[in-house]
Write an enzyme that holds these catalytic residues in place. Structure first.
Site, mmCIF file in Angstrom:
data_model
loop_
_atom_site.group_PDB
_atom_site.id
_atom_site.type_symbol
_atom_site.label_atom_id
_atom_site.label_comp_id
_atom_site.label_asym_id
_atom_site.label_seq_id
_atom_site.Cartn_x
_atom_site.Cartn_y
_atom_site.Cartn_z
ATOM 1 N N GLY A 43 2.562 -1.479 -6.810
ATOM 2 C CA GLY A 43 1.786 -1.588 -8.039
ATOM 3 C C GLY A 43 0.291 -1.594 -7.783
ATOM 4 O O GLY A 43 -0.170 -1.162 -6.731
ATOM 5 N N ALA A 44 -0.475 -2.101 -8.782
ATOM 6 C CA ALA A 44 -1.952 -2.039 -8.747
ATOM 7 C C ALA A 44 -2.355 -0.592 -8.432
ATOM 8 O O ALA A 44 -3.117 -0.324 -7.501
ATOM 9 C CB ALA A 44 -2.530 -3.025 -7.731
ATOM 10 N N GLY A 64 -4.750 7.422 -5.703
ATOM 11 C CA GLY A 64 -3.932 7.820 -4.551
ATOM 12 C C GLY A 64 -2.449 7.786 -4.907
ATOM 13 O O GLY A 64 -1.699 8.736 -4.628
ATOM 14 N N HIS A 65 -2.012 6.692 -5.564
ATOM 15 C CA HIS A 65 -0.601 6.614 -5.993
ATOM 16 C C HIS A 65 -0.299 7.703 -7.019
ATOM 17 O O HIS A 65 0.759 8.330 -6.984
ATOM 18 C CB HIS A 65 -0.325 5.275 -6.684
ATOM 19 C CG HIS A 65 -0.430 4.073 -5.815
ATOM 20 N ND1 HIS A 65 -1.434 3.145 -5.959
ATOM 21 C CD2 HIS A 65 0.347 3.628 -4.799
ATOM 22 C CE1 HIS A 65 -1.254 2.173 -5.086
ATOM 23 N NE2 HIS A 65 -0.194 2.442 -4.354
ATOM 24 N N GLN A 115 7.060 -8.396 3.665
ATOM 25 C CA GLN A 115 6.159 -7.625 4.526
ATOM 26 C C GLN A 115 4.774 -8.249 4.633
ATOM 27 O O GLN A 115 3.888 -7.695 5.270
ATOM 28 C CB GLN A 115 6.061 -6.175 4.056
ATOM 29 C CG GLN A 115 5.322 -5.952 2.750
ATOM 30 C CD GLN A 115 5.411 -4.510 2.294
ATOM 31 O OE1 GLN A 115 6.448 -4.047 1.818
ATOM 32 N NE2 GLN A 115 4.331 -3.764 2.440
ATOM 33 N N GLY A 155 1.852 7.899 1.353
ATOM 34 C CA GLY A 155 0.478 8.306 1.641
ATOM 35 C C GLY A 155 0.169 8.185 3.130
ATOM 36 O O GLY A 155 0.670 7.287 3.815
ATOM 37 N N LYS A 187 -2.566 7.279 4.345
ATOM 38 C CA LYS A 187 -3.471 6.169 4.668
ATOM 39 C C LYS A 187 -2.732 5.141 5.524
ATOM 40 O O LYS A 187 -3.270 4.619 6.481
ATOM 41 C CB LYS A 187 -4.031 5.504 3.416
ATOM 42 C CG LYS A 187 -5.041 4.418 3.788
ATOM 43 C CD LYS A 187 -5.743 3.857 2.603
ATOM 44 C CE LYS A 187 -4.947 2.794 1.914
ATOM 45 N NZ LYS A 187 -4.788 1.564 2.721
ATOM 46 N N ASP A 188 -1.472 4.877 5.140
ATOM 47 C CA ASP A 188 -0.638 3.969 5.937
ATOM 48 C C ASP A 188 0.065 4.803 7.000
ATOM 49 O O ASP A 188 1.272 5.034 6.941
ATOM 50 C CB ASP A 188 0.357 3.252 5.025
ATOM 51 C CG ASP A 188 -0.349 2.327 4.061
ATOM 52 O OD1 ASP A 188 -0.954 1.350 4.518
ATOM 53 O OD2 ASP A 188 -0.333 2.607 2.847
ATOM 54 N N SER A 198 -5.275 -0.456 -3.150
ATOM 55 C CA SER A 198 -5.204 -1.503 -4.187
ATOM 56 C C SER A 198 -6.092 -2.671 -3.808
ATOM 57 O O SER A 198 -6.550 -3.429 -4.659
ATOM 58 C CB SER A 198 -3.762 -1.978 -4.340
ATOM 59 O OG SER A 198 -2.932 -0.879 -4.583
#
Ligand code: PAF
Length: 283
Positions: A31-32, A36-37, A61, A147, A149-150, A186
């Protein structure tokens, strides 16, 4: 767009769609949501007959309880954005729904999980694997979108799918950046105005360091990034590593691999930001 809260409801909804929809795409999120999402969801909706998005802030996590407490939660706004982006089903389960009893599974991702984020955030990837495997079981997608990014998470998910001999196609999507280069996250909304102003330095330094490939050594590049980040008062470097893009192990020279990525984690004030840059990728 249907909003669903339980796994039983989700299975019924998927079964109802199943008659007419062959391909299911899935975007797991906490969420948030940001642009990108939304780009993941738009692509998922475009490439599949049915687009499912989950919103679940997964407690297993988070190795830092404050990070879990402070993680932004904006479900109404998220649903409005998802509807616009072409999502068909939103799955928003409770913690009790996903973890009716403690999940004691321990995954083994070998050296993929012991470096960088795995080292800095013990248990993080085990928690990611627990929730993603549960979500994959419930949604049974043909494709799942993550994504870049991770970056390390993506490698772990690919390994999870490989270990489980799953046929889910993992689709990697490029990092989406703010106009000044900051990777969208986020967590960015927790930055103070002063921190936000400085945060773009992370990407700026990563991009500049690209010009060092073949000119400076790996060690010099690491030292330069470390020194430059150290000059920004609101930053505290957690790690910067230059790794093989597949194995995620540190490399010693630009010739050591055809796929080289620099990965960074920096505290900007109290907010931990990650980013990465591809230095080299043959094909
Ligand atoms: O990347 C994230 O937002 C989370 O780690 C994920 C994949 C949704 C699992 O909780």
């Amino acid at each position: 767009m249907q909003i669903i809260h339980t796994t039983a409801e989700l299975r019924n909804a998927l079964a109802a769609y199943g008659k007419t929809h062959a391909e299911v795409g899935f975007v797991p999120t906490m969420g948030a949501l940001h642009e990108g999402h939304i780009q993941l969801v738009t692509r998922c909706a475009h490439e599949n007959n049915l687009c499912v998005v989950s919103i679940f802030v997964n407690p297993t996590q988070f190795n830092d309880p404050n990070d879990l407490t402070n993680y932004p939660r904006t479900p109404e706004k998220d649903c409005a954005l998802l509807e616009k982006a072409g999502c068909d089903l939103v799955f928003m389960p409770s913690v009790e729904e996903m973890y009716p009893s403690p999940d004691t599974r321990v995954f083994d991702f070998g050296s993929l999980a012991t470096v960088m984020e795995g080292n800095a955030r013990p248990g993080h990837f085990n928690g990611v694997a627990q929730i993603v495997s549960k979500l994959f079981d419930s949604v049974q997608p043909n494709r799942a979108y993550f994504g870049e990014k991770d970056f390390q998470q993506l490698a772990i998910i690919r390994e999870l799918v490989r270990q489980q001999a799953s046929s889910i196609e993992i689709v990697a999507c490029p990092i989406v950046r703010e106009a000044d280069g900051l990777a969208m996250s986020s967590r960015n909304r927790r930055l103070s105005p002063e921190e936000r102003e400085k945060a773009n330095q992370i990407a700026a330094l990563l991009f500049k360091s690209r010009t060092f490939v073949g000119n400076k050594t790996i060690q010099e590049t690491i030292q330069w990034i470390t020194d430059e980040l150290g000059k920004v008062p609101v930053f505290r470097l957690d790690y910067f590593e230059i790794v093989d893009g597949k194995t995620l192990q540190p490399i010693e020279s630009w010739d050591a691999s055809e796929y080289i990525v620099g990965c960074v984690a920096v505290f900007c004030g109290k907010v931990r930001l990650i980013d990465n840059i591809e230095y080299k990728h043959a094909n």
